[in-house]
Motif scaffolding. Structure first.
Motif: not given
Length: 320
Positions: A59-67
């Protein structure tokens, strides 16, 4: 609750190294590999796509993108495409964004909290296949509907700290990602603030697996100090030594000075460090506190492959 173990690829590495490191994480039997989207390093969507394509199961997590960095409809399109191409393997994380960075790109909103909550609200609805019209303080959509919503929408997690933001996370996100150092006390305090059944918690922590506890502690010292600052109150206040540590943060002249001020027993609590059995015990304590996913961070300047192998050893011990 499912208990998962992962690693984070340092943001400081060039994009060309991401694929091989993600493959190494998968070979080590880890459940998750996480990437970071910080200004002005490699972009989260592009690197996430490359990692997913280079691996098979992890599983790949993007942590984090600016909303606030992307229009939420465009963000939903990107997430939907990855979720459809790699079903069940994506976790998409969003936060407020670092104010100074967001001001550099003229993206800092009048209300960061409203922008965060509105963005996740409409992204969730779009990924669910809804036609969305929305008029908020920050987000405005007029009859937007994805042509290809994913059959299995990915989990959306929030990388936030403050009480109001955590309450918003409970309303609009599937889970919350806690920054390093994330202790069992911090996890429990966060769960109490969110107060939503089924809301998952993921936790970042520095890793220093070492048969010599003293050596592990010194390896982790500067990295632990680098993660602590004036905004660390939510993470440190639940600790029995939190007030003392926050006083040292205030008194320190710089990160190096703070690193010198850290007591040995504090470093032991603020990192996953020491011999294998101790690291396993610490991770199990995080699971017991309500953490679904523990994400281990390589120490800066140390070979990432060795850190991933150490994480693999821990994963094997946890299963055994």
């Amino acid at each position: 609750m499912v208990s998962r173990l992962g690693v984070r690829i340092p943001r400081e590495l060039p994009a060309a190294r991401l694929k091989s490191l993600a493959q190494r994480a998968e070979q080590e039997g880890l459940d998750e590999v996480w990437i970071v989207e910080d200004c002005f390093y490699a972009g989260g969507i592009a690197t996430a796509s490359a990692v997913l394509a280079a691996t098979e199961k992890i599983t790949l997590g993007i942590g984090i993108m600016p909303a606030v960095a992307r229009n939420p409809a465009i963000a939903a399109m990107e997430i939907a495409a990855m979720a459809e191409l790699y079903p069940g393997r994506l976790i998409a994380g969003f936060g407020h964004g670092v104010p100074s960075w967001m001001r550099q790109i003229d993206a800092w909103p009048k209300s960061a909290l409203a922008a965060f909550e509105e963005t996740l609200t409409v992204i969730r609805r779009l990924l669910a296949g809804e036609r969305v019209s929305f008029e908020g303080k920050h987000v405005r959509l007029d009859e937007v509907e994805l042509e290809f919503p994913p059959a299995l929408p990915p989990k959306l997690v929030a990388g936030v700290r403050g009480p109001k933001s955590l309450a918003a996370a409970g309303r609009v996100a599937d889970g919350t990602l806690l920054p390093e150092p994330a202790t069992p006390e911090y996890v429990r305090a966060t769960r109490d603030l969110i107060g939503v059944e089924g809301h998952s918690i993921a936790a970042y922590n520095w890793l220093a697996l070492d048969a010599d506890q003293d050596r592990a502690r010194e390896r982790a010292r500067s990295d632990v100090a680098s993660a602590i600052g004036p905004n660390s109150g939510p993470a440190l206040e639940p600790l029995d030594f939190g007030a003392e540590l926050l006083a040292e943060v205030k008194a320190a002249t710089d990160r190096q000075d703070l690193a010198r001020r850290l007591r040995p027993e504090w470093i032991d609590r603020l990192s996953i460090s020491g011999p294998l059995d101790r690291c396993v015990e610490q991770i199990r304590a995080l699971y017991a506190a309500g953490t679904e996913s523990v994400i281990l961070l390589p120490l800066l300047g140390e070979p990432e492959e060795e850190s991933f192998a150490a994480a693999g050893r821990i994963a094997s011990a946890l299963r055994g």
